[in-house]
Write a protein that holds these residues in place. Structure first.
Motif, short mmCIF file in Angstrom:
data_model
loop_
_atom_site.label_atom_id
_atom_site.label_comp_id
_atom_site.label_asym_id
_atom_site.label_seq_id
_atom_site.Cartn_x
_atom_site.Cartn_y
_atom_site.Cartn_z
N ASP A 1 2.63 6.62 -7.39
CA ASP A 1 1.40 7.01 -8.09
C ASP A 1 1.58 8.31 -8.87
OD1 ASP A 1 -1.22 7.07 -8.92
OD2 ASP A 1 -1.97 7.96 -7.06
N HIS B 1 7.11 13.66 -7.48
CA HIS B 1 6.06 13.06 -6.67
C HIS B 1 6.66 12.29 -5.49
CE1 HIS B 1 2.42 10.87 -5.53
NE2 HIS B 1 3.18 9.79 -5.53
N ASP C 1 2.06 1.84 -3.45
CA ASP C 1 0.98 2.35 -4.30
C ASP C 1 0.97 3.87 -4.27
OD1 ASP C 1 0.18 -0.21 -4.92
OD2 ASP C 1 -1.51 -0.24 -3.53
N ALA C 2 1.10 4.44 -3.07
CA ALA C 2 1.08 5.90 -2.93
C ALA C 2 2.38 6.52 -3.42
CB ALA C 2 0.83 6.28 -1.47
N HIS D 1 6.13 13.22 -1.64
CA HIS D 1 5.42 12.23 -0.82
C HIS D 1 6.18 11.97 0.49
CE1 HIS D 1 2.95 8.72 0.09
NE2 HIS D 1 4.07 8.09 0.39
N GLU E 1 0.82 -1.20 0.00
CA GLU E 1 0.00 0.00 0.00
C GLU E 1 0.86 1.26 0.00
OE1 GLU E 1 -2.95 0.03 3.04
OE2 GLU E 1 -3.79 -1.91 2.45
#
Length: 208
Positions: free
Chosen positions: A89, A98, A85-86, A102, A82
């Motif tokens: 992305d 990104h 995934d972030a 993040h 998970e």
């Protein structure tokens, strides 16, 4: 004297508030954070669900309600799926910015970046091996599969290494000069380093 009844608000009927779901998500997040904290400091076999619950500020039955049992909880804790995934992305040409943003926002808003916990993986023991295997499969190998050109695996590992270094300095060493800068200014200055590895450019070619 007749009274006129007011019909119920249709929007209230069709769109009930959702605090319960938010509370459930917050509780699960607290449980996972507590389990990660304990796993970084104790052997897996020595950690009890009671200890996780006390650390999270909830009851042990609530841990069981959300995660089933200790093995299921720690399988979730030791997965990076998970989190990856972030982290990944974004389109490839924007991925460096990104990823850097993040990590910084995770540290600044939540005080932690789940991907960074690989830095605390024990050198010895089964759960350290599991963490490293999951990190390779779910983060670096997955990133490498998106890259084109030669040495995709090396470039993916270098990009992630640069990212982890930033996370350590910002969130663990807590570099005061770095933390004083606005997030977007750090992104502007650091993202090109990460993006260079993703693109496969020779840094020497960027020097005019």
């Amino acid at each position: 004297m007749s009274t006129v009844s007011t019909p119920p608000d249709a929007s209230a009927v069709s769109n009930p508030p959702a605090p319960a779901r938010r509370d459930a998500e917050a509780t699960k997040t607290a449980i996972l954070r507590a389990a990660r904290y304990l796993l970084a400091r104790q052997a897996h076999a020595d950690i009890t669900l009671k200890a996780v619950a006390e650390r999270a500020g909830v009851s042990a039955p609530l841990v069981l309600k959300y995660f089933g049992n200790k093995d299921a909880l720690f399988a979730r804790v030791m997965s990076f799926q998970e989190d990856a995934d972030a982290l990944l992305d974004a389109p490839l040409d924007e991925l460096g910015r990104h990823m850097v943003r993040h990590v910084l926002v995770s540290q600044r808003e939540r005080g932690a970046d789940p991907v960074l916990r690989i830095a605390f993986a024990p050198l010895h023991g089964d759960h350290g091996d599991v963490l490293r295997a999951n990190f390779r499969a779910q983060v670096t190998d997955r990133l490498a599969a998106r890259l084109t050109g030669p040495e995709a695996g090396v470039r993916a590992e270098l990009a992630v290494a640069a990212l982890l270094g930033l996370g350590v300095m910002f969130g663990i060493a807590r570099g005061s000069e770095l933390r004083a800068l606005p997030v977007e200014q750090i992104v502007d200055r650091y993202a090109p380093t990460v993006q260079t590895h993703l693109d496969g450019r020779d840094p020497a070619q960027d020097v005019s």
